[in-house]
Design a protein around this motif. Structure first.
Motif, short mmCIF file in Angstrom:
data_model
loop_
_atom_site.label_atom_id
_atom_site.label_comp_id
_atom_site.label_asym_id
_atom_site.label_seq_id
_atom_site.Cartn_x
_atom_site.Cartn_y
_atom_site.Cartn_z
N SER A 43 0.86 -1.19 0.00
CA SER A 43 0.00 0.00 0.00
C SER A 43 0.89 1.24 0.00
CB SER A 43 -0.88 0.03 1.26
OG SER A 43 -0.07 0.22 2.40
N PRO A 44 0.36 2.38 -0.42
CA PRO A 44 1.17 3.60 -0.35
C PRO A 44 1.68 3.88 1.07
CG PRO A 44 -0.74 3.97 -1.73
CD PRO A 44 -0.93 2.61 -1.10
N ALA A 45 0.85 3.60 2.08
CA ALA A 45 1.30 3.84 3.46
C ALA A 45 2.49 2.94 3.79
CB ALA A 45 0.14 3.58 4.42
N ALA A 46 2.44 1.68 3.35
CA ALA A 46 3.56 0.76 3.62
C ALA A 46 4.81 1.21 2.87
CB ALA A 46 3.17 -0.65 3.24
N ALA A 47 4.63 1.71 1.64
CA ALA A 47 5.78 2.21 0.87
C ALA A 47 6.39 3.42 1.57
CB ALA A 47 5.35 2.56 -0.55
N ARG A 48 5.54 4.29 2.11
CA ARG A 48 6.07 5.46 2.84
C ARG A 48 6.82 5.01 4.09
NH1 ARG A 48 1.25 7.91 0.95
NH2 ARG A 48 0.09 7.29 2.79
N ARG A 49 6.30 3.96 4.77
CA ARG A 49 7.02 3.44 5.95
C ARG A 49 8.37 2.87 5.54
NH1 ARG A 49 1.87 1.90 7.57
NH2 ARG A 49 2.04 -0.23 6.79
N GLU A 54 14.20 3.47 5.71
CA GLU A 54 15.51 3.56 5.05
C GLU A 54 16.17 4.92 5.34
OE1 GLU A 54 17.17 1.23 3.98
OE2 GLU A 54 15.79 -0.31 3.30
N ALA A 55 15.38 5.99 5.35
CA ALA A 55 15.94 7.32 5.64
C ALA A 55 16.50 7.36 7.06
CB ALA A 55 14.87 8.39 5.45
N ALA A 56 15.78 6.76 8.00
CA ALA A 56 16.24 6.75 9.40
C ALA A 56 17.53 5.94 9.54
CB ALA A 56 15.15 6.18 10.30
N GLN A 57 17.59 4.81 8.82
CA GLN A 57 18.80 3.98 8.86
C GLN A 57 19.99 4.74 8.29
OE1 GLN A 57 19.17 0.17 9.39
NE2 GLN A 57 17.68 0.80 10.89
N TRP A 58 19.74 5.46 7.19
CA TRP A 58 20.83 6.25 6.58
C TRP A 58 21.34 7.27 7.60
CZ3 TRP A 58 22.41 6.56 1.15
CH2 TRP A 58 23.40 7.55 0.94
N ASP A 59 20.37 7.99 8.22
CA ASP A 59 20.77 9.05 9.14
C ASP A 59 21.52 8.50 10.36
OD1 ASP A 59 19.65 10.88 7.43
OD2 ASP A 59 17.75 11.01 8.52
N SER A 60 21.22 7.25 10.73
CA SER A 60 21.91 6.66 11.89
C SER A 60 23.27 6.08 11.52
CB SER A 60 21.04 5.55 12.50
OG SER A 60 21.13 4.37 11.70
N GLY A 61 23.52 5.94 10.21
CA GLY A 61 24.81 5.39 9.76
C GLY A 61 24.88 3.88 9.79
N ALA A 62 23.74 3.23 10.02
CA ALA A 62 23.75 1.76 10.12
C ALA A 62 23.55 1.09 8.77
CB ALA A 62 22.65 1.30 11.08
N ARG A 63 22.91 1.83 7.85
CA ARG A 63 22.56 1.21 6.57
C ARG A 63 22.37 2.33 5.56
NH1 ARG A 63 19.63 -3.12 4.12
NH2 ARG A 63 18.00 -2.30 2.76
N PHE A 64 22.89 2.11 4.36
CA PHE A 64 22.79 3.11 3.31
C PHE A 64 22.14 2.45 2.09
CE2 PHE A 64 26.52 4.00 5.94
CZ PHE A 64 26.24 5.29 6.36
N ALA A 65 20.90 2.84 1.80
CA ALA A 65 20.18 2.28 0.65
C ALA A 65 20.08 3.36 -0.43
CB ALA A 65 18.78 1.82 1.05
#
Ligand SMILES: CC(C)(COP(=O)(O)OP(=O)(O)OC[C@H]1O[C@@H](n2cnc3c(N)ncnc32)[C@H](O)[C@@H]1OP(=O)(O)O)[C@@H](O)C(=O)NCCC(=O)NCCS
Length: 176
Positions: A43-49, A54-65
Motif C-alpha cells: 500500500s502507499p502507506a507501507a511504501a512510505r514506511r 531507510e531514511a532513518a537507517q541512513w541518518d543513523s549510519g547503520a545502513r545506506f540504501a
C-alpha cells in the motif's frame, strides 16, 4: 560523504525520496520480491514506511540504501549496504531491481558502484552478501560485481516453513 554515485554506464545511485512511493510499490508488487522485506509493501502507506525506515537507517549510519536510476531519474532498483560495523569495517550488501529493468546489467553495475562507494566513502574493508542457492541470478550479480564465493551456509534462511541454503560471497577493498 557523497550521497550519490554516477556510473560510466549511465546509472545513478541516489538517496531514496518521498516521490519514489509509486516505484517502490511497483517493485514490491512483483512475486519474487515477497521475501525481500519483513513487512509486506502493498500500500502507499507501507511504501512510505519503507522509505522512512531507510531514511532513518541512513541518518543513523547503520545502513545506506540507494535508489538506482537511469539518466531520466526513472527508478530501476535498489542497492544497499547494511549491518555497517565500523569497528571491523564490514557491511552486508543487498540489491533488487524492478522487473521491467532486469536482464541488462543494472544490478551488477549498481552493486559494483555501491561497493566502491562503501570502500571510499564509508571506509569499509569487507563487504558480504548472501543468496539462496536457488537464486542463480543473484549469484551472477554477485560474481559480476567482484564478490568471490566463500562458502555455503547450510539452511540459513526460512521462508514459508522451508529452510534454504545460502551461498556467502565477499569482496574486500583490496580485491580488484
Ligand atoms: C537478482 C536480481 C537483482 C538481478 O537483477 P538484474 O538487474 O536482472 O541483474 P543483471 O542484469 O545485472 O544480471 C543478471 C545476471 O543474472 C543472469 N540471470 C538472470 N535471470 C537468471 C536466471 N533465472 N537464472 C540464471 N541466471 C539468470 C543474467 O543472465 C545475468 O548474467 P550475466 O551477467 O552472466 O549476463 C533481480 O532478478 C531481482 O531483483 N530479483 C528479486 C530480488 C532478489 O532476488 N534479490 C537478490 C536477493 S539475494
Amino acid at each position: 560523504m557523497r550521497d550519490h554515485v554516477d556510473t560510466a554506464e549511465g546509472l545513478r545511485l541516489r538517496r531514496w525520496q518521498a516521490a519514489d512511493v509509486p516505484a517502490v510499490l511497483t517493485a514490491f508488487a512483483e512475486p519474487s520480491m515477497a521475501w525481500q522485506t519483513a513487512e509486506p509493501v502493498t500500500s502507499p502507506a507501507a511504501a512510505r514506511r519503507w522509505l522512512a525506515a531507510e531514511a532513518a537507517q541512513w541518518d543513523s549510519g547503520a545502513r545506506f540504501a540507494f535508489a538506482v536510476t537511469d539518466e531520466a531519474d526513472t527508478v530501476l532498483g535498489n542497492v544497499a549496504v547494511g549491518a555497517v560495523d565500523r569497528r571491523h569495517r564490514t557491511g552486508w550488501v543487498s540489491y533488487w531491481t524492478l522487473a521491467a529493468a532486469r536482464g541488462r546489467g543494472v544490478a551488477s553495475r549498481a552493486c559494483r558502484a555501491l561497493a566502491g562507494w562503501s570502500f571510499e566513502e564509508v571506509g569499509l574493508f569487507r563487504l558480504e552478501l548472501g543468496h539462496r542457492v536457488n537464486n542463480p541470478a543473484s549469484c551472477r550479480v554477485a560474481r559480476a560485481a567482484g564478490f568471490a564465493v566463500e562458502g555455503l551456509q547450510r539452511r540459513k534462511l526460512e521462508y514459508d516453513g522451508v529452510r534454504y541454503d545460502v551461498e556467502l560471497h565477499a569482496r574486500l577493498a583490496t580485491d580488484n
